[in-house]
Write a protein that holds these residues in place. Structure first.
Motif, PDB file in Angstrom:
ATOM      1  N   HIS A 118     -27.271  13.045  15.665  1.00  0.00           N
ATOM      2  CA  HIS A 118     -28.721  12.883  15.581  1.00  0.00           C
ATOM      3  C   HIS A 118     -29.158  11.809  14.590  1.00  0.00           C
ATOM      4  N   PHE A 119     -28.328  11.504  13.613  1.00  0.00           N
ATOM      5  CA  PHE A 119     -28.670  10.454  12.646  1.00  0.00           C
ATOM      6  C   PHE A 119     -28.382   9.059  13.195  1.00  0.00           C
ATOM      7  N   PHE A 120     -27.728   8.988  14.357  1.00  0.00           N
ATOM      8  CA  PHE A 120     -27.364   7.724  14.998  1.00  0.00           C
ATOM      9  C   PHE A 120     -28.121   7.643  16.316  1.00  0.00           C
ATOM     10  N   PRO A 121     -28.821   6.548  16.589  1.00  0.00           N
ATOM     11  CA  PRO A 121     -29.707   6.525  17.759  1.00  0.00           C
ATOM     12  C   PRO A 121     -29.005   6.405  19.122  1.00  0.00           C
ATOM     13  N   PHE A 122     -27.709   6.180  19.129  1.00  0.00           N
ATOM     14  CA  PHE A 122     -27.022   5.933  20.399  1.00  0.00           C
ATOM     15  C   PHE A 122     -26.135   7.109  20.792  1.00  0.00           C
ATOM     16  N   ILE A 123     -25.905   7.214  22.097  1.00  0.00           N
ATOM     17  CA  ILE A 123     -25.023   8.233  22.654  1.00  0.00           C
ATOM     18  C   ILE A 123     -23.773   7.502  23.123  1.00  0.00           C
ATOM     19  N   PHE A 124     -22.604   8.085  22.880  1.00  0.00           N
ATOM     20  CA  PHE A 124     -21.355   7.390  23.192  1.00  0.00           C
ATOM     21  C   PHE A 124     -20.332   8.379  23.725  1.00  0.00           C
ATOM     22  N   ASN A 125     -19.087   7.918  23.922  1.00  0.00           N
ATOM     23  CA  ASN A 125     -18.042   8.764  24.485  1.00  0.00           C
ATOM     24  C   ASN A 125     -16.718   8.546  23.756  1.00  0.00           C
ATOM     25  N   PHE A 126     -15.695   9.251  24.180  1.00  0.00           N
ATOM     26  CA  PHE A 126     -14.360   9.165  23.569  1.00  0.00           C
ATOM     27  C   PHE A 126     -13.807   7.747  23.638  1.00  0.00           C
ATOM     28  N   ALA A 127     -13.955   7.076  24.769  1.00  0.00           N
ATOM     29  CA  ALA A 127     -13.446   5.702  24.918  1.00  0.00           C
ATOM     30  C   ALA A 127     -14.132   4.778  23.918  1.00  0.00           C
ATOM     31  N   ASP A 128     -15.423   4.950  23.725  1.00  0.00           N
ATOM     32  CA  ASP A 128     -16.153   4.132  22.750  1.00  0.00           C
ATOM     33  C   ASP A 128     -15.588   4.343  21.343  1.00  0.00           C
ATOM     34  N   ILE A 129     -15.283   5.592  21.006  1.00  0.00           N
ATOM     35  CA  ILE A 129     -14.715   5.895  19.690  1.00  0.00           C
ATOM     36  C   ILE A 129     -13.384   5.158  19.526  1.00  0.00           C
ATOM     37  N   CYS A 130     -12.554   5.185  20.564  1.00  0.00           N
ATOM     38  CA  CYS A 130     -11.259   4.504  20.499  1.00  0.00           C
ATOM     39  C   CYS A 130     -11.443   3.013  20.241  1.00  0.00           C
ATOM     40  N   VAL A 131     -12.362   2.386  20.972  1.00  0.00           N
ATOM     41  CA  VAL A 131     -12.599   0.949  20.801  1.00  0.00           C
ATOM     42  C   VAL A 131     -13.129   0.656  19.400  1.00  0.00           C
ATOM     43  N   VAL A 132     -14.102   1.427  18.940  1.00  0.00           N
ATOM     44  CA  VAL A 132     -14.701   1.180  17.625  1.00  0.00           C
ATOM     45  C   VAL A 132     -13.668   1.371  16.515  1.00  0.00           C
ATOM     46  N   VAL A 133     -12.870   2.424  16.587  1.00  0.00           N
ATOM     47  CA  VAL A 133     -11.830   2.642  15.573  1.00  0.00           C
ATOM     48  C   VAL A 133     -10.809   1.505  15.623  1.00  0.00           C
ATOM     49  N   GLY A 134     -10.422   1.081  16.838  1.00  0.00           N
ATOM     50  CA  GLY A 134      -9.481  -0.032  16.974  1.00  0.00           C
ATOM     51  C   GLY A 134     -10.013  -1.313  16.368  1.00  0.00           C
ATOM     52  N   VAL A 135     -11.259  -1.639  16.644  1.00  0.00           N
ATOM     53  CA  VAL A 135     -11.870  -2.855  16.088  1.00  0.00           C
ATOM     54  C   VAL A 135     -12.013  -2.727  14.571  1.00  0.00           C
ATOM     55  N   ALA A 136     -12.397  -1.548  14.087  1.00  0.00           N
ATOM     56  CA  ALA A 136     -12.512  -1.342  12.634  1.00  0.00           C
ATOM     57  C   ALA A 136     -11.157  -1.549  11.955  1.00  0.00           C
ATOM     58  N   LEU A 137     -10.098  -1.005  12.548  1.00  0.00           N
ATOM     59  CA  LEU A 137      -8.759  -1.207  11.993  1.00  0.00           C
ATOM     60  C   LEU A 137      -8.359  -2.685  12.034  1.00  0.00           C
TER      61      LEU A 137
END
Length: 156
Positions: A118-137
């Protein structure tokens, strides 16, 4: 090591697609389920754009760009000589997440999103988490000291 990374990316895709199937079957009819009030809910959303809703209704363009990136990653996994565990982790996460969302775009015409903090305005999924964590790493790895021995050629 690249073959193991490909198997792990395939497992990511499988988990992503199973979660999305469960969301379509169980969450789509009700729309939203609150897990932690004022913090976390599962909310069904058909995302016809890219990250943060940009490029709406450009599914084929997004799928093509993502596909090119995925091919580049697979080639890098096999050709890059300095394959560290971090490098392979980054490749695995981005590849698995990218393929998971490509499948949605090609099979459904949209990506199924469902995680809403709720503190983040966007809705996402498991695949998005994988991509974001990969890019962050990947970004973090750019700031880590290199383990490459310093030679005279490196100083030139």
């Amino acid at each position: 090591m690249p073959f193991i990374a490909l198997l792990l990316a395939a497992a990511e895709v499988a988990v992503d697609q199973i979660l999305k199937l469960l969301v379509v079957r169980n969450l789509m009819p009700v729309g939203t389920v609150t897990l932690i009030p004022h913090f976390l809910s599962l909310q069904y959303l058909e995302n016809r754009g890219a990250a943060f809703g940009i490029l709406q209704n450009r599914q084929w363009a997004i799928a093509l760009i993502t596909g090119i990136i995925c091919v580049f990653i697979v080639v890098a996994m096999f050709r890059y000589q300095e394959r560290t565990k971090l490098f392979m982790t980054v490749c695995t996460l981005i590849l698995g997440g990218g393929v998971g969302n490509i499948l949605d775009r090609l099979l459904r015409g949209y990506v199924v999103d469902y995680i809403h903090f709720h503190f983040f305005p966007f809705i996402f999924n498991f695949a998005d988490i994988c991509v974001v964590v990969g890019v962050a790493l990947l970004i973090i790895s750019l700031f880590l000291p290199s383990h490459e021995p310093k030679t005279e050629e490196n100083h030139a």
